[in-house]
Design a protein around this motif. Structure first.
Motif, PDB file in Angstrom:
ATOM      1  N   UNK A 167       0.856  -1.191   0.000  1.00 53.28           N
ATOM      2  CA  UNK A 167       0.000   0.000   0.000  1.00 53.28           C
ATOM      3  C   UNK A 167       0.889   1.237   0.000  1.00 53.28           C
ATOM      4  N   UNK A 168       0.324   2.385  -0.356  1.00 51.73           N
ATOM      5  CA  UNK A 168       1.080   3.632  -0.247  1.00 51.73           C
ATOM      6  C   UNK A 168       1.368   3.902   1.235  1.00 51.73           C
ATOM      7  N   UNK A 169       2.601   4.327   1.531  1.00 57.35           N
ATOM      8  CA  UNK A 169       2.987   4.606   2.918  1.00 57.35           C
ATOM      9  C   UNK A 169       3.090   6.122   3.054  1.00 57.35           C
ATOM     10  N   UNK A 170       2.110   6.703   3.747  1.00 58.50           N
ATOM     11  CA  UNK A 170       1.997   8.155   3.769  1.00 58.50           C
ATOM     12  C   UNK A 170       3.268   8.878   4.219  1.00 58.50           C
ATOM     13  N   UNK A 171       3.848   8.505   5.376  1.00 54.38           N
ATOM     14  CA  UNK A 171       5.019   9.293   5.825  1.00 54.38           C
ATOM     15  C   UNK A 171       6.280   9.033   4.998  1.00 54.38           C
ATOM     16  N   UNK A 172       6.250   8.081   4.098  1.00 51.63           N
ATOM     17  CA  UNK A 172       7.358   7.913   3.155  1.00 51.63           C
ATOM     18  C   UNK A 172       6.955   8.564   1.831  1.00 51.63           C
ATOM     19  N   UNK A 173       6.547   9.803   1.882  1.00 49.37           N
ATOM     20  CA  UNK A 173       6.136  10.575   0.701  1.00 49.37           C
ATOM     21  C   UNK A 173       5.051   9.867  -0.093  1.00 49.37           C
ATOM     22  N   UNK A 174       4.246   9.059   0.620  1.00 43.00           N
ATOM     23  CA  UNK A 174       3.134   8.360  -0.028  1.00 43.00           C
ATOM     24  C   UNK A 174       3.582   7.391  -1.125  1.00 43.00           C
ATOM     25  N   UNK A 175       4.803   6.908  -1.018  1.00 41.26           N
ATOM     26  CA  UNK A 175       5.291   5.945  -2.018  1.00 41.26           C
ATOM     27  C   UNK A 175       4.781   4.530  -1.753  1.00 41.26           C
ATOM     28  N   UNK A 176       4.693   3.697  -2.821  1.00 38.04           N
ATOM     29  CA  UNK A 176       4.520   2.262  -2.646  1.00 38.04           C
ATOM     30  C   UNK A 176       5.897   1.636  -2.805  1.00 38.04           C
ATOM     31  N   UNK A 177       6.087   0.487  -2.192  1.00 38.92           N
ATOM     32  CA  UNK A 177       7.353  -0.219  -2.308  1.00 38.92           C
ATOM     33  C   UNK A 177       7.115  -1.576  -2.959  1.00 38.92           C
ATOM     34  N   UNK A 178       8.102  -2.003  -3.720  1.00 40.68           N
ATOM     35  CA  UNK A 178       8.012  -3.239  -4.492  1.00 40.68           C
ATOM     36  C   UNK A 178       8.840  -4.309  -3.808  1.00 40.68           C
ATOM     37  N   UNK A 179       8.271  -5.516  -3.719  1.00 43.90           N
ATOM     38  CA  UNK A 179       9.034  -6.649  -3.161  1.00 43.90           C
ATOM     39  C   UNK A 179       9.558  -7.468  -4.342  1.00 43.90           C
ATOM     40  N   UNK A 180      10.876  -7.514  -4.529  1.00 42.08           N
ATOM     41  CA  UNK A 180      11.419  -8.235  -5.685  1.00 42.08           C
ATOM     42  C   UNK A 180      10.975  -9.696  -5.698  1.00 42.08           C
ATOM     43  N   UNK A 181      10.867 -10.254  -6.881  1.00 43.90           N
ATOM     44  CA  UNK A 181      10.404 -11.649  -6.997  1.00 43.90           C
ATOM     45  C   UNK A 181      11.410 -12.616  -6.390  1.00 43.90           C
ATOM     46  N   UNK A 182      12.680 -12.192  -6.288  1.00 41.87           N
ATOM     47  CA  UNK A 182      13.673 -13.114  -5.725  1.00 41.87           C
ATOM     48  C   UNK A 182      13.763 -12.982  -4.194  1.00 41.87           C
ATOM     49  N   UNK A 183      12.879 -12.151  -3.591  1.00 45.45           N
ATOM     50  CA  UNK A 183      12.764 -12.147  -2.126  1.00 45.45           C
ATOM     51  C   UNK A 183      11.654 -13.112  -1.741  1.00 45.45           C
ATOM     52  N   UNK A 184      11.690 -13.552  -0.481  1.00 48.63           N
ATOM     53  CA  UNK A 184      10.617 -14.471  -0.107  1.00 48.63           C
ATOM     54  C   UNK A 184       9.623 -13.697   0.748  1.00 48.63           C
TER      55      UNK A 184
END
Lengths: 314, 314, 314, 314, 314, 314
Positions: F297-314
């Motif tokens: 989800x968008x994280x408001x206090x991080x400038x409303x950014x979304x973060x991506x979880x790489x496919x090679x992470x579990x």
């Protein structure tokens, strides 16, 4: 106002004559028509819902209609809302006129006219005096009836004149402490600064922006008017340019809508006088609705802040 | 210009007739008087130092004086500077007039007049055409002589008219690709947008801001002029307000000095046309002074950027 | 489009074949399921509600399905909305294909291909020409089909190519007035500036951002592609770096998404050409929906301004 | 450094071998030539003035020359300045080489190489490991010699490698406390984030920006290099894009020069690790020059703040 | 002031007793020592140069020394500068004391003390009154002597007390027009708002920031003092927190140095009163130095604007 | 948490004991009352709707009540929502206490107390140690129970202490790499920086801001407390001012709520340590809810950014 709409709390039953300020037609999720009405009297305004509205209702309850309403107050998204149980157009026999329901300035038009006349009378520079007097006469009627804005501050009948009168008194008080201030310029600046609103805005009630208001704006409108007035009266001194500058710069900064920043002592102070009066108006109205120990609603033009009323205030 | 001042490099000896653009008196750390002169000809301008200047020198070398100068070019803080070895006022026998030394637009006044007349002739809306023609006639002389600015772009004799002619040609080219654009509005907007500069600025040479320029500004000046012109010509249609809006909004944003943002299609595009022409003027003049593979000086109004000339350009 | 969905007004009854662009399932306050559909044809799109939707409905009315719909247009929060009375999937017999319902560029793919080929043909610098031709060939298919953006401007099938073609014509017109401009760089910059969108975006319809689009972005994608292309073609001159710079800097400023600001004359102008074409596209589409004397909806990427259509325009 | 130039105070007499870092020719107000030299040794650098310089002096005292200098330190605009009394080029017999005068990283190249090799060895993801190893090998020589910047932080020989080694140790320490962090990504991000500086900057000494540095920048340069490396090594997984994203986003925000903001956990933390190491470097060097109870000079990249050294610190 | 230093113009010869406010040693380009002195009397201050200064001169002309000076006024970079011809330390026989040369508030300390005492006396809330009285007594001596700032406004002996007295009068005038304002809070806020400056600043003359001033600041200093005072006096009501809030918020916005924005009506108005009084002080002093029809110097804290004195003002 | 509320997906049926965190009464468009409940357990929280609620329901389901709930999860505006089918207050026989439902720190209060005690023990400066120990003892109970914020990060029971413990470990790790850092100041700064939140916030659960929190704020509250503590303990060294400065400056910039910017090395680094720990907490919790290849989800206090979880992470 003893029994105004703003004095009712959640859970109470309203039974009042009210004026329709605005009407919007809606459809519920399940496809049924309803009306959203903004109902007002001198105490303020409240949103109301008329469910299961017929086409006849839609025609009957147009803006500027006086109605007799019964309903219950409940809370919707933190604001009071009226659920209408009964509604009918007021009959002439009820003896109401629209002006009975409009919030107006706390001073009468006569009182305000008299004060402004006196301030113009006190001016010593004939060029400044003649231009100011000419313009206030030219736009006297709308000046005395229009609000100072569509919302935020002094947004009531005669709000513009009342804002000007308060600012004149404030100017006089400040100038008595700082004698370098030229009261002719201050008074003229106060009287003319927002006078372009009589062209920028549509009228004293249900006020919106005119096309000229949107495309030119009250500042440029009044700068032009000053120029034309000087020409008509055959006035040519530097006073004309200075009066235009006072109007042009009264918003203080380019990003606040000022074509020029203040470059005259009185222009700088005019900007502050305008702010103090507008903010006192907003603060007083927000604070008188809350009890000691409570916060006001957020006030958008004050950076969306809430204000706290100390417990030792009444 | 074959032998202009700008063609000399560090280490070379100058021997030229030049015009004094500006003079300032200074005192060295050790208390000796000297003069700093800005000397110009059609190729540009250079700072010069006259050491050990007498009071007589100070009187002789006032701005707008033509002088015969010998001196050496050296570099001071990254800019070329002339150390004067010999200087004398030009004698009438030298046969120079001031205009021989002033940079001017690449088109003659006749060519520019003829182009602008043609664009006004092409307008189809009589209200727009009459107002534009009236104003261009009223201010014809200064319009054809003034620069477009005191510095940055088109800051030469007839720079204002040349800027307008270039923008008119650009407007025509763009409108031919986007037929929804109203060329009447575009042409009138271009011709009037900076016309207030004939009151804002002091004159074609040694240009500074007038008091009216500082306190009112060329935008508000021209908005007033349009209003007065419409009144004089008895024109009342919406065109008057739209022309005023084009002038009011051509700086694009409040923080860039625009009392209103563009709210008309042609106002939005006028802002871009103004930018493209001003920036091309700055870029061309900065880039023609450097060789391929080099950077220009920093250009302040382009966010203080330097520009690079690719090695494959000539 | 004679009878497109955008031609219907509040109160009218629609009876059309339409394409489902998007479908969301919802639940009313009282717990009943409904579907919100975005229905489109070449004229535009409208939100529609299908109340009391069954699970079967949910399966039947997926995006990219063509449907036959009957319903009434009413207004919801200032926008037209369709209340569906009858809906069924289109049968093959109805003879429709998806492309019948998609808005596309006003020029055919052949016309656009031919124009771009001509512009590449006119380039004189072989390095610039070869890199541009290589990349446009490599991505020819998506380049000719993709929109230029997911929303705001040129957000239709082939919008990217159409935006490029318009910008090429504009480049040519401007360069003819400012002969210092290098048309090779301008044309190549125009063709390549947004070409990375064929990787940044998901496809010509129901367009969203790809992961690479979000994490790398069309600018860096194309800068890499230019580098790889130069290597593949064995090209080593400064042109490679300059083409990369044109792409890198075309958003103008860091805060507008430009890794570098323009530092080449053509890069500066490319930024303006991109803006003028994008804004004309937005303005034309907004203004053609309103009548003279009216305002458009607020246009978000134009600082959320509304625009006014003068009464003397048609 | 026992007797370095930075250890001398106002009023003391210097008698040292020093390296000329930079030379500029000037002319006094009275027209006499002088040289301004930046003289350095391992302790730092000081501006020096050689008055009444001859043309021969100008040729003898070019940058990268070692000289023997005697002179007095005095204060000029709050900074120490050396007034040269005697100067001569060093003779070979003096037995100095340029590297004796350059400030370098506190770790040797061998130590740094070994640490970085170990960190790459610890990576478990083969794609990340191979790309990182390939690039560090490709640019090994300049990577180990270049500064991390032209000024502000780590602006000394091998400053880039030293900054990377410090950041690797910091990454390891942080990741041991926050086990969700992927050390492969952190280490690779640290090693690659500024590697493009070997192309952006001109070399280990007298460092300036290259044309490619100005027009493309180290971020885009390295993003391209990662792409090319992956292609050469036949690597295709998502790791390539993620490594590119780490480099692209390490400046944190668009207005700080980041083409994309961090969108991966390790990208966000990489930005902080970079900051902490750069700021510790600036703070330590500024604070070690002042005594307890004093303030440092203003540090420009730390918002131009001064820092105070508490009296209870030594 | 009949014969103050500020009354001399370029070309005139000064022969006055003056106080040295500041002294800096310099070296000319040719290596000769000189002293730059700031010399002041009640009329203001002027920079002066003493060329060819001996070491003895340097010792004799330290700050806070009274000197007898003869010299010529000339112009250096647009400001008047004194070239000293003769200088000697004043002898006791000259009969001057330092305070004869310091600019002070236009009201005497007794007058100011009496006014502030009266305002405290008028307070009705005993908690507010006791805290205010306690703090003004605790810091009475420095409060009556310190300037209100190191530069910009009220930067003279007793400037802090004079600023407070002016603001108290302004508060009273405003509160008489807006009766909802709590004068107890306004008066206490005015008296305490800058009182922390007696710790933030170093003293009444040659004023600089203390370490505590830099690291904690006058706002936090006074918030702590209010807390401690309340504890000492055993006062516990909400008034303590409100007084702290008035001090904390009087700069208006976080970016203007306010730890909290105003959230109390009187805090909002206190911010305006502070502004009006500070700006009137700056404007009056700048405008009294220019003639009608002239501009003032740029005033840095007023957004670096210049102000124009209309020709019809005297 | 095996069967926590956050483990249920759309379409599943919940049958759980849960705690009511918040309750709001609403009315449907058709006038029927319903309750919106925020229900929580250790896994997190979900909004729930109880339709057709009676007045009895409203009384029974107040915040801090434990209930037994059956219902279906569906999606509303992109978030999971529970439609309650059955609900009853938990009976004592169910054997639950409120703390069974509250999310708490991953370390026990004993573990955290012991770690903090150890860090205080390691301090060598007795003034710093005594002030820190005194304040942590004074506020021990709320310090160990309060969250670090009402939302965004560490907003769970004991979140404040857990944030402090993590930052202490991070400080130790960083200081071991940068030995110039004073660990006494770092540890004390970490322990005190947010301690004022025990007065700013209302308590460990259903946390809101107190009036003192809104008007004074946790920073000024703690600065005062440090001052008072020093006085009580008779401590007078510069350490008091430095500790106050660490608290005052830990938000880094005025516009981020810092009354002073960091002017001490440890203050600068404290700001970064605070950021890294808060952001890791936000990132970890957002990323553990998504699968590889997905965005958070968008994280408001991080400038409303979304973060991506790489496919090679579990």
């Amino acid at each position: 106002m003893m029994t105004g709409i703003m004095t009712f709390n959640v859970g109470e039953t309203v039974d009042l004559h009210l004026l329709i300020k605005q009407m919007t037609k809606g459809t519920t999720n399940t496809g049924k028509p309803f009306l959203t009405l903004i109902l007002q009297d001198k105490s303020g305004e409240m949103e109301a819902k008329l469910w299961d509205a017929s086409e006849q209702d839609e025609k009957a309850y147009q803006p500027e209609t006086i109605v007799k309403v019964t309903g219950d107050v409940h809370s919707y998204r933190g604001k009071n809302q009226l659920k209408i149980k009964q509604i009918r157009p007021a009959s002439p026999a009820d003896g109401h006129t629209i002006s009975d329901f409009l919030q107006t300035a706390p001073l009468s038009i006569d009182e305000m006219t008299s004060k402004i006349t006196q301030y113009i009378f006190e001016m010593r520079n004939p060029n400044i005096q003649r231009i100011t007097r000419h313009l206030i006469k030219k736009y006297q009627k709308p000046f005395l009836e229009y609000p100072a804005a569509t919302k935020n501050h002094h947004e009531f009948v005669s709000g513009l004149a009342y804002h000007v009168v308060s600012m004149l008194d404030l100017s006089k008080a400040i100038a008595s402490l700082y004698p370098s201030l030229d009261t002719d310029l201050l008074y003229a600046g106060v009287i003319l600064h927002d006078l372009g609103k009589v062209i920028e805005l549509s009228g004293p009630t249900s006020t919106t922006y005119t096309i000229e208001g949107n495309l030119i704006g009250h500042i440029s409108i009044m700068v032009n008017e000053i120029g034309k007035t000087a020409e008509e009266l055959g006035i040519e001194g530097e006073e004309v340019m200075i009066l235009q500058h006072l109007v042009l710069s009264h918003h203080g900064k380019a990003e606040w809508g000022s074509p020029k920043p203040p470059m005259i002592r009185e222009a700088e102070i005019l900007h502050y006088i305008d702010n103090v009066d507008a903010k006192m108006n907003m603060l007083d109205r927000a604070l008188e609705r809350v009890k000691p120990g409570e916060y006001t609603e957020r006030i958008f033009p004050l950076d969306n802040r809430t204000f706290y009323k100390p417990t030792f205030h009444k």
